[in-house]
Design a protein around this motif. Sequence first.
Motif, PDB file in Angstrom:
ATOM      1  N   GLY A  55       2.038   4.725   1.220  1.00  0.00           N
ATOM      2  CA  GLY A  55       2.007   5.308   2.548  1.00  0.00           C
ATOM      3  C   GLY A  55       3.275   6.076   2.827  1.00  0.00           C
ATOM      4  N   ARG A  59       0.826  -1.209   0.000  1.00  0.00           N
ATOM      5  CA  ARG A  59       0.000   0.000   0.000  1.00  0.00           C
ATOM      6  C   ARG A  59       0.860   1.259   0.000  1.00  0.00           C
ATOM      7  N   SER A  80       6.369   3.568   2.789  1.00  0.00           N
ATOM      8  CA  SER A  80       6.156   2.367   1.969  1.00  0.00           C
ATOM      9  C   SER A  80       7.247   2.120   0.937  1.00  0.00           C
TER      10      SER A  80
END
Length: 438
Positions: free
Chosen positions: A91, A89, A94
Amino acid sequence: MADNIHPLALVRGAWGMTGVDLARGICAAAERRGLRSGVDKQRVRKWEVAGVRPDRESQEYIAEVFGVPLENVDVGSWPNWLPDVGVVRLGPASTVPALREALRASMDRSRRTILSAISGTALITLAGAWASTDTGPQVLERVQGKGVGEGLVAVLEETSARLTTLATRERQHTAPLIDAHLATVTDLIAEGRYFPALGLRLHALAASLAQTVAWHRFDHGRHGEAGRFWIAGLHSAYASGDHDMGAALLSDLAYQASWRNDPRTAARILERALTRTRHPAARSLLHLRLARALAAQGERRATLRALSAAELLLGVPTPDPVPAWCSWLSEADLAVDSGQSLSDLGETRRAHQLIEEGQNLLPPSRDKTRGVFLAYRAKTHLDRGEPDVAAAAASKSLDLASRIGAPRCVELVRGLVPRFEAFSDAEGVPELLVKAAV
């Protein structure tokens, strides 16, 4: 053992959720609709262990929890519409997980998740998350780890640029070096100590290298690996706030989807990518790829609109430099891809003219593109009932591909073999069939 784990349990685990967490998320999704859900951890267990199928409402709530658009929820195909485990995901932290996921996947090709490309549902969901998250650079100062000097980053930038701009016949030998550069940059981002400005340069370099590695994997038919490297690059671009580079990586994922005969996914990714792309050259390339995806679906009016937009945007004056990832885009590419789009729409004569025009405009330095264009030209000659001329173009494409190491050209020509077999008596066709079989 992992093959027996239910896909819902795999996705839930990848998102760091317990059964209780998922049940709470489902109940919260119901509450946002003014409804109630009786799902608890026991119900989740029945889905994952006993093979019970969630009802329509519960599947819609599950989709909301995992960020899957409702239009992608096919209740009857449960659990096939769930997002891929390998897609990290977007983020604030990430980048490193996404880069390391791609690097691990590339090193261990026996993993089940690497056997196929990432699903269209997962890619559309990722593109939607990128398009709907309006954020600036997220790279902060790192105060722990060994110091990263500007000189080291400059050397990595310079050598990476030289490696990625070599001619195709040279780049076929440099893949391990580029892989090693990306692994080094990933370690520096994860473990080094640096100020935000240097961190931004590292993230930009990671995005560029990941894109190059992905194209190498794509050219060799390793689509699962290619997709993960493009996604890793997207995370890097997202963290640095580079929207045009993010759109480039989504555009590459869309190109892959079109190549794998999934133009619907390609179009939906590109539509989201275009919402945040700013440079005219970048927008031109995205519109051109969108036209190809729309034409493959027979959407004539939308295809012509996209082609018109691509033509208008190409060469629009702007004070900003053209991004390196689309600096190669030229009138030659516009002509050939326009011709391919028209070919898919059945406009064979005009398609053939445009592809021939684009091939003539192509500079000598772009050998791999020339090989692809020759394969496209062979197809249009077959469409026109000219197998002998088609065989000559296809044979040139194969010869060029063999010389420079371009397996994607070979794949394109071999895809035409069944059509050539119908003209086995035509001049040049028997020799081509033998060459394509090698």
